[in-house]
Design a protein around this motif. Structure first.
Motif, PDB file in Angstrom:
ATOM      1  N   VAL A  36       0.854  -1.185   0.000  1.00 39.32           N
ATOM      2  CA  VAL A  36       0.000   0.000   0.000  1.00 39.32           C
ATOM      3  C   VAL A  36       0.890   1.236   0.000  1.00 39.32           C
ATOM      4  O   VAL A  36       1.765   1.382   0.858  1.00 39.32           O
ATOM      5  CB  VAL A  36      -0.937   0.025   1.225  1.00 39.32           C
ATOM      6  N   LEU A  37       0.675   2.102  -0.979  1.00 40.65           N
ATOM      7  CA  LEU A  37       1.390   3.373  -1.044  1.00 40.65           C
ATOM      8  C   LEU A  37       0.552   4.437  -0.358  1.00 40.65           C
ATOM      9  O   LEU A  37      -0.600   4.668  -0.730  1.00 40.65           O
ATOM     10  CB  LEU A  37       1.653   3.768  -2.497  1.00 40.65           C
ATOM     11  N   ILE A  38       1.126   5.092   0.652  1.00 42.44           N
ATOM     12  CA  ILE A  38       0.445   6.156   1.392  1.00 42.44           C
ATOM     13  C   ILE A  38       1.012   7.494   0.929  1.00 42.44           C
ATOM     14  O   ILE A  38       2.191   7.778   1.130  1.00 42.44           O
ATOM     15  CB  ILE A  38       0.663   5.998   2.912  1.00 42.44           C
ATOM     16  N   ILE A  39       0.179   8.302   0.286  1.00 42.82           N
ATOM     17  CA  ILE A  39       0.607   9.635  -0.156  1.00 42.82           C
ATOM     18  C   ILE A  39      -0.086  10.631   0.757  1.00 42.82           C
ATOM     19  O   ILE A  39      -1.269  10.947   0.589  1.00 42.82           O
ATOM     20  CB  ILE A  39       0.257   9.880  -1.633  1.00 42.82           C
ATOM     21  N   GLU A  40       0.636  11.117   1.738  1.00 39.73           N
ATOM     22  CA  GLU A  40       0.062  11.914   2.827  1.00 39.73           C
ATOM     23  C   GLU A  40       1.135  12.847   3.369  1.00 39.73           C
ATOM     24  O   GLU A  40       2.231  12.404   3.712  1.00 39.73           O
ATOM     25  CB  GLU A  40      -0.456  10.986   3.932  1.00 39.73           C
ATOM     26  N   ASP A  41       0.831  14.172   3.426  1.00 38.69           N
ATOM     27  CA  ASP A  41       1.845  15.120   3.872  1.00 38.69           C
ATOM     28  C   ASP A  41       1.892  15.281   5.390  1.00 38.69           C
ATOM     29  O   ASP A  41       2.841  15.865   5.915  1.00 38.69           O
ATOM     30  CB  ASP A  41       1.651  16.480   3.203  1.00 38.69           C
ATOM     31  N   GLU A  42       0.899  14.770   6.112  1.00 39.71           N
ATOM     32  CA  GLU A  42       0.962  14.773   7.581  1.00 39.71           C
ATOM     33  C   GLU A  42       1.782  13.566   8.002  1.00 39.71           C
ATOM     34  O   GLU A  42       1.290  12.433   8.011  1.00 39.71           O
ATOM     35  CB  GLU A  42      -0.437  14.716   8.180  1.00 39.71           C
ATOM     36  N   GLN A  43       3.042  13.802   8.398  1.00 38.91           N
ATOM     37  CA  GLN A  43       3.972  12.718   8.649  1.00 38.91           C
ATOM     38  C   GLN A  43       3.479  11.764   9.732  1.00 38.91           C
ATOM     39  O   GLN A  43       3.581  10.537   9.592  1.00 38.91           O
ATOM     40  CB  GLN A  43       5.342  13.277   9.045  1.00 38.91           C
ATOM     41  N   GLU A  44       2.919  12.313  10.813  1.00 40.12           N
ATOM     42  CA  GLU A  44       2.464  11.455  11.906  1.00 40.12           C
ATOM     43  C   GLU A  44       1.325  10.542  11.461  1.00 40.12           C
ATOM     44  O   GLU A  44       1.288   9.360  11.811  1.00 40.12           O
ATOM     45  CB  GLU A  44       2.022  12.300  13.107  1.00 40.12           C
ATOM     46  N   ASP A  85       4.517  14.132  -0.608  1.00 37.72           N
ATOM     47  CA  ASP A  85       3.980  15.151  -1.510  1.00 37.72           C
ATOM     48  C   ASP A  85       3.479  14.464  -2.773  1.00 37.72           C
ATOM     49  O   ASP A  85       3.798  13.297  -3.046  1.00 37.72           O
ATOM     50  CB  ASP A  85       5.019  16.224  -1.837  1.00 37.72           C
ATOM     51  N   GLY A  86       2.660  15.180  -3.541  1.00 32.50           N
ATOM     52  CA  GLY A  86       2.020  14.580  -4.691  1.00 32.50           C
ATOM     53  C   GLY A  86       2.986  14.149  -5.783  1.00 32.50           C
ATOM     54  O   GLY A  86       2.828  13.089  -6.376  1.00 32.50           O
ATOM     55  N   LYS A  87       3.993  14.965  -6.056  1.00 37.06           N
ATOM     56  CA  LYS A  87       4.946  14.646  -7.119  1.00 37.06           C
ATOM     57  C   LYS A  87       5.711  13.366  -6.795  1.00 37.06           C
ATOM     58  O   LYS A  87       5.813  12.455  -7.629  1.00 37.06           O
ATOM     59  CB  LYS A  87       5.913  15.806  -7.320  1.00 37.06           C
ATOM     60  N   MET A 145      -5.356  17.134  -0.173  1.00 36.56           N
ATOM     61  CA  MET A 145      -4.595  18.374  -0.084  1.00 36.56           C
ATOM     62  C   MET A 145      -3.117  18.053   0.117  1.00 36.56           C
ATOM     63  O   MET A 145      -2.682  17.705   1.205  1.00 36.56           O
ATOM     64  CB  MET A 145      -5.116  19.239   1.074  1.00 36.56           C
ATOM     65  N   LEU A 146      -2.348  18.169  -0.972  1.00 37.00           N
ATOM     66  CA  LEU A 146      -0.929  17.812  -0.957  1.00 37.00           C
ATOM     67  C   LEU A 146      -0.088  18.924  -1.566  1.00 37.00           C
ATOM     68  O   LEU A 146      -0.553  19.642  -2.453  1.00 37.00           O
ATOM     69  CB  LEU A 146      -0.693  16.537  -1.775  1.00 37.00           C
ATOM     70  N   PRO A 147       1.169  19.072  -1.111  1.00 32.89           N
ATOM     71  CA  PRO A 147       2.079  19.996  -1.792  1.00 32.89           C
ATOM     72  C   PRO A 147       2.545  19.417  -3.121  1.00 32.89           C
ATOM     73  O   PRO A 147       2.422  18.227  -3.371  1.00 32.89           O
ATOM     74  CB  PRO A 147       3.247  20.118  -0.798  1.00 32.89           C
ATOM     75  N   GLU A 148       3.085  20.271  -3.971  1.00 26.47           N
ATOM     76  CA  GLU A 148       3.600  19.914  -5.297  1.00 26.47           C
ATOM     77  C   GLU A 148       2.469  19.579  -6.271  1.00 26.47           C
ATOM     78  O   GLU A 148       2.237  20.308  -7.213  1.00 26.47           O
ATOM     79  CB  GLU A 148       4.598  18.751  -5.217  1.00 26.47           C
ATOM     80  N   ILE A 164      -6.181  15.324  -6.517  1.00 29.67           N
ATOM     81  CA  ILE A 164      -6.955  15.193  -7.750  1.00 29.67           C
ATOM     82  C   ILE A 164      -6.019  15.008  -8.939  1.00 29.67           C
ATOM     83  O   ILE A 164      -6.215  14.122  -9.784  1.00 29.67           O
ATOM     84  CB  ILE A 164      -7.854  16.426  -7.972  1.00 29.67           C
ATOM     85  N   ASP A 165      -4.985  15.832  -9.022  1.00 25.99           N
ATOM     86  CA  ASP A 165      -4.043  15.741 -10.137  1.00 25.99           C
ATOM     87  C   ASP A 165      -3.268  14.432 -10.106  1.00 25.99           C
ATOM     88  O   ASP A 165      -3.010  13.820 -11.150  1.00 25.99           O
ATOM     89  CB  ASP A 165      -3.074  16.922 -10.116  1.00 25.99           C
ATOM     90  N   VAL A 166      -2.881  13.995  -8.902  1.00 30.02           N
ATOM     91  CA  VAL A 166      -2.164  12.720  -8.779  1.00 30.02           C
ATOM     92  C   VAL A 166      -3.050  11.580  -9.266  1.00 30.02           C
ATOM     93  O   VAL A 166      -2.610  10.709 -10.019  1.00 30.02           O
ATOM     94  CB  VAL A 166      -1.726  12.465  -7.322  1.00 30.02           C
ATOM     95  N   CYS A 167      -4.308  11.591  -8.852  1.00 28.94           N
ATOM     96  CA  CYS A 167      -5.236  10.533  -9.247  1.00 28.94           C
ATOM     97  C   CYS A 167      -5.412  10.511 -10.767  1.00 28.94           C
ATOM     98  O   CYS A 167      -5.414   9.446 -11.399  1.00 28.94           O
ATOM     99  CB  CYS A 167      -6.582  10.708  -8.549  1.00 28.94           C
ATOM    100  N   LYS A 168      -5.559  11.684 -11.373  1.00 23.50           N
ATOM    101  CA  LYS A 168      -5.692  11.770 -12.828  1.00 23.50           C
ATOM    102  C   LYS A 168      -4.487  11.131 -13.523  1.00 23.50           C
ATOM    103  O   LYS A 168      -4.639  10.346 -14.465  1.00 23.50           O
ATOM    104  CB  LYS A 168      -5.799  13.230 -13.274  1.00 23.50           C
ATOM    105  N   LEU A 169      -3.295  11.468 -13.054  1.00 22.63           N
ATOM    106  CA  LEU A 169      -2.075  10.962 -13.674  1.00 22.63           C
ATOM    107  C   LEU A 169      -1.949   9.455 -13.499  1.00 22.63           C
ATOM    108  O   LEU A 169      -1.583   8.735 -14.437  1.00 22.63           O
ATOM    109  CB  LEU A 169      -0.858  11.669 -13.074  1.00 22.63           C
TER     110      LEU A 169
END
Length: 228
Positions: A3-11, A32-34, A53-56, A60-65
């Motif tokens: 499972v890949l977790i893309i989340e900017d809240e580190q904790e 971050d999203g990138k 809500m992610l930096p970079e 939504i954009d990550v999901c599209k890509l």
């Protein structure tokens, strides 16, 4: 399974990873999203947990890509967000998200949804275990190849959209309740969030083009696939 977790809240990312590892999953974290998108392309995880809500790059954009790339288009995506307006949910589903959870959420519920989605992804074949194509009007569904054609043109569907269409096709002419579809397609035991079905039906109709008119709304109940 990874499972890949893309989340900017580190904790939160580390807590999610800890809980998933306790359930036997391998985990990857991107903050971050990138970096998250690049990790998805490189590692091809079994499932992605994606913050909105992610930096970079935002979620939504990550999901599209992810859904456009041929190597990752079938990877299930669960969106995680602190926002709970319906427009956010609809947009998430429109770009290919398979599910949507609002923070704060129950770890137990998240794990159940992950298991249901992974089980659904692994069993995209029809319940009657046959690879025989199903033809309804201009729609041709090939369960063995996980492929749908409309008027001989291939239509690209997500795993969830394919299972939804297949469920309707296997029971053509029958009225299927939203609750039944949630249990059968999404694997949910709880059936309170029937808007999930409505947004996926809308997206499925759009992808089918004129053939989307064969997916009929049964007002106050659910849907059926009908061709006369």
């Amino acid at each position: 399974m990874t499972v890949l977790i893309i989340e900017d809240e580190q904790e939160l990312a580390e807590l999610l990873a800890f809980n998933l590892r306790n359930e036997g999953y391998e985990t990857l974290i991107a903050n971050d999203g990138k970096n998250g998108y690049e990790t998805a392309i490189r590692e091809k995880p079994s499932l992605i947990l994606l913050d909105l809500m992610l930096p970079e790059l935002n979620g939504i954009d990550v999901c599209k890509l992810v859904k456009k790339h041929h190597d990752t288009s079938r990877i299930p995506v669960i969106m995680l967000t602190a926002r709970n307006e319906e427009i956010d949910r609809v947009v998430g589903f429109e770009v290919g998200a398979d599910d949507y959870m609002v923070k704060p959420f129950s770890n137990r519920e998240l794990l159940l949804r992950i298991k249901a989605i992974l089980r659904r992804s692994a069993t995209g074949a029809p319940e009657n275990d046959t690879d025989e194509a199903i033809e309804i009007g201009p729609i041709c569904i090939d369960p063995g190849r996980h492929r749908v054609k409309v008027n001989d043109e291939v239509i690209v569907l997500t795993t969830t959209e394919f299972k939804l269409l297949l469920t309707l096709a296997e029971r053509k002419e029958r009225m299927l309740s939203r609750e039944f579809l949630l249990r059968t397609v999404w694997g949910y035991n709880h059936t309170s969030d029937t808007r999930t079905v409505d947004t996926h039906i809308t997206r499925l109709r759009n992808k089918l083009g004129d053939a989307g008119e064969l997916v009929k709304t049964v007002r106050g109940f659910g849907y059926k696939l009908e061709f006369q």
